[in-house]
Design an enzyme around this catalytic site. Sequence first.
Site: not given
Ligand SMILES: *Cc1c(COP(=O)(O)O)cnc(C)c1O
Length: 496
Positions: A112
Amino acid sequence: MKYISTRGNNQEMTSAEAIIAGLANDGGLFVPDEIPQVSMEFIKQLADLSYQERAASILGRFLTDYTQEELKGCVSRAYGDGKFDCEAVAPVTIFDKLSVLELWHGPTSAFKDMALQLLPQLLSTALKKTGKKNTVLILVATSGDTGKAALEGFKDVDQTKIIVFYPDNGVSRIQRLQMATQQGGNVAVTAIKGNFDNAQSGVKAIFSDKAFAEKLDTMGVSLSSANSINWGRLVPQIVYYFSAYADLLKAGRISLGDKISFTVPTGNFGDILAGYYAMRMGLPVKKLICASNSNNVLTDFLNTGVYDRNREFFKTISPSMDILISSNLERLLYHVTNDAAKVAGWMKELAETGRYDVGAEVLKDIQAVFSADWSDDEVTSKTINQVYNCKSYIPDTHTAVAWEAARKHIIQSENTEEMVVVSTASPYKFNESVLTALGESIDGMDEFQLLDKLAGVNSNPIPAGLESLKNAQIIHSDVIEKDEMIKAVETFAACK
Ligand SMILES: *Cc1c(COP(=O)(O)O)cnc(C)c1O
């Protein structure tokens, strides 16, 4: 370049306006009205650039109303200054049969950060460019990770403030410490007596309160959210697909023009969709493999064309993928069909019945690029164990879901192209599940002991952001009733 809604109103915006607005006024998502094209020469020259330079160059193709100077400033504030624990920002680790793109070297040790470090910079610059005078107050309800990543991204960014609400008993000790010790002159963090749903519905109620919005406006404040449907959160993610390709070129692992595939652990479909944009721009991509946990609504969709959220919800060891509505899929449907009326119809069906069917033809176009697979928790744990034993590398639970899907794809398709597993979190972030998968006993250990234990088997050290929590000072200790949230927002909005 203009930005338009996936649902077909005739609103046209610049990228700065779309980033400020977040959502289109018909409920659709903003998409660029054309997809910029890059040449092989462009891709080749990326190999000699830093991550920041790659980012400024690729962002410039989409954010055409920002100057290169502005973009360079945004990128260096987001990814420079030692904010990431390695200079490459998003390094690629190469193994025998596949490579791993590590997106967790930022301040909160999860992917993120790649978007939430840059979005606040893009937003603050957008406010200056468009002459908007209001301070934007970002309102977040969090079950843990997004709140911290947003706090780190927005702290001390001009013309913004951020307030985060989390459930008092609904986050881990580390997550609580991460938020309670948050520094920055424009941040507020408040626990509420209740669960995550209470926090989220409280935030939604505040967003839809028109009278409150007017009151805030007289105070020079507008509310906004940092959630993953904002174009300013998606566009930063396109960069690392190019960056991975450039790194593989530089390492001599591929030649210019070779197609490669990516396997992406997927929840809200933002990460993998960024890969789709990269491909449509001209990056040589063969397949994008969407990897899910037991909440495999996307696996079914990509295999049948039917999206059906009417199913059991599972809590898994890869919680950031525990999602039954993948909002960003709407953008893919728009780009595949170029038909906003159709997209609007499917989204209406989804809202009313929880289900829609895109039909055989659209499915065929989607499957030309995407395939899908999923693993349950047991297989995911086994994968962590196997990868560690064979490669002395420890994937986190989300990355392990992707690793397994990649492994199966390599075998089934007898693929010869380079496979990149997109790694979305540091194993330290999910230390309990990871240690259990490795067969370590963790009885009675607190979270700091778990970190130390994992450090004993992992060749990467404990990330600084987690290590420093042991001695960090608590700054935010408020716990309020859920019906006091709106008052907390008003009080914070009034603070200079
Ligand atoms: C948010 C997240 C995902 C998923 O990503 P998206 O863009 O929502 O598909 C996968 N792994 C982790 C660790 C995340 O924080």
